[in-house]
Design a protein around this motif. Structure first.
Motif, mmCIF file in Angstrom:
data_model
loop_
_atom_site.group_PDB
_atom_site.id
_atom_site.type_symbol
_atom_site.label_atom_id
_atom_site.label_comp_id
_atom_site.label_asym_id
_atom_site.label_seq_id
_atom_site.Cartn_x
_atom_site.Cartn_y
_atom_site.Cartn_z
ATOM 1 N N GLY A 10 0.731 -1.332 0.135
ATOM 2 C CA GLY A 10 0.038 -0.182 -0.064
ATOM 3 C C GLY A 10 0.710 1.426 0.054
ATOM 4 O O GLY A 10 2.125 1.380 -0.249
ATOM 5 N N LEU A 11 0.071 2.367 0.404
ATOM 6 C CA LEU A 11 0.743 3.637 0.369
ATOM 7 C C LEU A 11 0.917 3.991 1.688
ATOM 8 O O LEU A 11 -0.048 4.168 2.424
ATOM 9 C CB LEU A 11 -0.102 4.762 -0.480
ATOM 10 N N VAL A 12 2.135 4.375 2.206
ATOM 11 C CA VAL A 12 2.415 5.023 3.311
ATOM 12 C C VAL A 12 3.527 6.012 3.446
ATOM 13 O O VAL A 12 3.898 6.420 2.529
ATOM 14 C CB VAL A 12 2.704 3.699 4.395
ATOM 15 N N GLN A 13 3.466 6.817 4.645
ATOM 16 C CA GLN A 13 4.305 7.627 4.763
ATOM 17 C C GLN A 13 5.591 7.189 5.254
ATOM 18 O O GLN A 13 5.615 6.351 6.147
ATOM 19 C CB GLN A 13 3.661 8.998 5.543
ATOM 20 N N ALA A 14 6.841 8.104 5.180
ATOM 21 C CA ALA A 14 7.974 7.699 5.518
ATOM 22 C C ALA A 14 7.931 7.693 7.349
ATOM 23 O O ALA A 14 7.191 8.693 7.830
ATOM 24 C CB ALA A 14 8.686 8.680 5.522
ATOM 25 N N GLY A 15 8.639 6.697 7.767
ATOM 26 C CA GLY A 15 8.176 6.522 9.114
ATOM 27 C C GLY A 15 7.239 5.478 9.572
ATOM 28 O O GLY A 15 7.280 4.920 10.863
ATOM 29 N N ASP A 16 6.325 5.115 8.845
ATOM 30 C CA ASP A 16 5.398 4.309 9.023
ATOM 31 C C ASP A 16 5.889 2.943 9.118
ATOM 32 O O ASP A 16 6.743 2.654 8.426
ATOM 33 C CB ASP A 16 4.107 4.336 8.222
ATOM 34 N N SER A 17 4.982 1.978 9.340
ATOM 35 C CA SER A 17 5.329 0.718 9.351
ATOM 36 C C SER A 17 4.266 -0.138 8.412
ATOM 37 O O SER A 17 3.134 0.176 8.157
ATOM 38 C CB SER A 17 5.095 0.096 10.682
ATOM 39 N N LEU A 18 4.507 -1.288 7.833
ATOM 40 C CA LEU A 18 3.566 -1.912 6.864
ATOM 41 C C LEU A 18 3.906 -3.556 7.033
ATOM 42 O O LEU A 18 5.133 -3.873 7.515
ATOM 43 C CB LEU A 18 3.928 -1.433 5.502
ATOM 44 N N ARG A 19 3.183 -4.367 7.124
ATOM 45 C CA ARG A 19 3.288 -5.769 7.213
ATOM 46 C C ARG A 19 2.948 -6.502 5.953
ATOM 47 O O ARG A 19 1.542 -6.572 5.536
ATOM 48 C CB ARG A 19 2.631 -6.232 8.553
ATOM 49 N N LEU A 20 3.794 -7.229 5.326
ATOM 50 C CA LEU A 20 3.495 -7.974 4.005
ATOM 51 C C LEU A 20 3.260 -9.384 4.478
ATOM 52 O O LEU A 20 3.918 -9.930 5.286
ATOM 53 C CB LEU A 20 4.256 -7.909 2.902
ATOM 54 N N SER A 21 2.588 -10.217 3.691
ATOM 55 C CA SER A 21 2.346 -11.500 3.771
ATOM 56 C C SER A 21 2.270 -12.123 2.664
ATOM 57 O O SER A 21 1.947 -11.571 1.520
ATOM 58 C CB SER A 21 0.915 -11.807 4.754
ATOM 59 N N CYS A 22 2.646 -13.393 2.717
ATOM 60 C CA CYS A 22 2.814 -14.322 1.397
ATOM 61 C C CYS A 22 2.158 -15.704 1.845
ATOM 62 O O CYS A 22 2.697 -16.538 2.778
ATOM 63 C CB CYS A 22 4.252 -14.546 1.059
ATOM 64 N N ALA A 23 1.182 -16.059 1.143
ATOM 65 C CA ALA A 23 0.489 -17.262 1.487
ATOM 66 C C ALA A 23 0.705 -18.408 0.323
ATOM 67 O O ALA A 23 0.761 -18.090 -0.814
ATOM 68 C CB ALA A 23 -0.974 -17.142 1.345
ATOM 69 N N ALA A 24 1.404 -19.455 0.811
ATOM 70 C CA ALA A 24 1.898 -20.379 -0.293
ATOM 71 C C ALA A 24 0.878 -21.727 -0.345
ATOM 72 O O ALA A 24 0.095 -21.977 0.520
ATOM 73 C CB ALA A 24 3.264 -21.016 0.123
ATOM 74 N N SER A 25 0.787 -22.322 -1.393
ATOM 75 C CA SER A 25 0.085 -23.438 -1.781
ATOM 76 C C SER A 25 0.677 -24.368 -2.888
ATOM 77 O O SER A 25 1.366 -23.724 -3.706
ATOM 78 C CB SER A 25 -1.670 -23.089 -2.217
ATOM 79 N N GLY A 26 0.356 -25.685 -2.738
ATOM 80 C CA GLY A 26 0.797 -26.447 -3.940
ATOM 81 C C GLY A 26 2.265 -26.861 -3.653
ATOM 82 O O GLY A 26 2.874 -27.458 -4.686
ATOM 83 N N LEU A 27 2.783 -26.598 -2.556
ATOM 84 C CA LEU A 27 4.106 -27.314 -2.293
ATOM 85 C C LEU A 27 4.249 -27.525 -0.726
ATOM 86 O O LEU A 27 3.368 -27.058 0.106
ATOM 87 C CB LEU A 27 5.259 -26.085 -2.642
ATOM 88 N N THR A 28 5.132 -28.307 -0.649
ATOM 89 C CA THR A 28 5.408 -28.499 0.818
ATOM 90 C C THR A 28 6.268 -27.432 1.632
ATOM 91 O O THR A 28 7.298 -27.402 1.588
ATOM 92 C CB THR A 28 6.293 -30.060 1.058
#
Length: 127
Positions: A10-28
């Motif tokens: 997303g769009l944030v300002q300098a100094g802010d925090s952000l959390r990305l997530s990655c969901a996996a499927s089809g592999l062990t």
């Protein structure tokens, strides 16, 4: 088939925090080391962070060390990237990737070492 799906950008300002997530499927999932890379317009894809299969071994790129934290949850098959103290130079498309190398991968920072990739999520940091 294998799918890696990133979310949380997303769009944030300098100094802010952000959390990305990655969901996996089809592999062990537990058999793969997981990494995050980013790519800004006109630049090469850059290594951001990596977590090994155990979840205890982590590596970070110089530009994000101390600000970003990578963590995996094998039960949920997700890998997250917590990004704090964001800077305008962190603006990029962020990708998660999976590496099946069993032993320690000396070339962990190379995109070519990762077999599977997500489609990316845009992070924009305004000044």
């Amino acid at each position: 088939q294998v799918q890696l799906v990133e979310s949380g950008g997303g769009l944030v300002q300098a100094g802010d925090s952000l959390r990305l997530s990655c969901a996996a499927s089809g592999l062990t999932f537990s058999s793969y080391a997981m990494g995050w890379f980013r790519q800004a317009p006109g630049k090469e894809r850059e290594f951001v962070a990596r977590v090994d299969r155990s979840g205890f071994g982590t590596l970070y790129g110089d530009s994000v060390r101390g600000r970003f934290t990578i963590a995996r949850d094998d039960a949920k098959k997700t890998v997250d990237l917590q990004m704090n103290s964001l800077k305008p130079e962190d603006t990029a498309v962020y990708y998660c990737a999976a590496d099946s190398t069993v032993t320690y991968n000396t070339y962990f920072y190379r995109p070519t070492e990762y077999e599977y990739w997500g489609q990316g999520t845009q992070v924009t940091v305004s000044s």
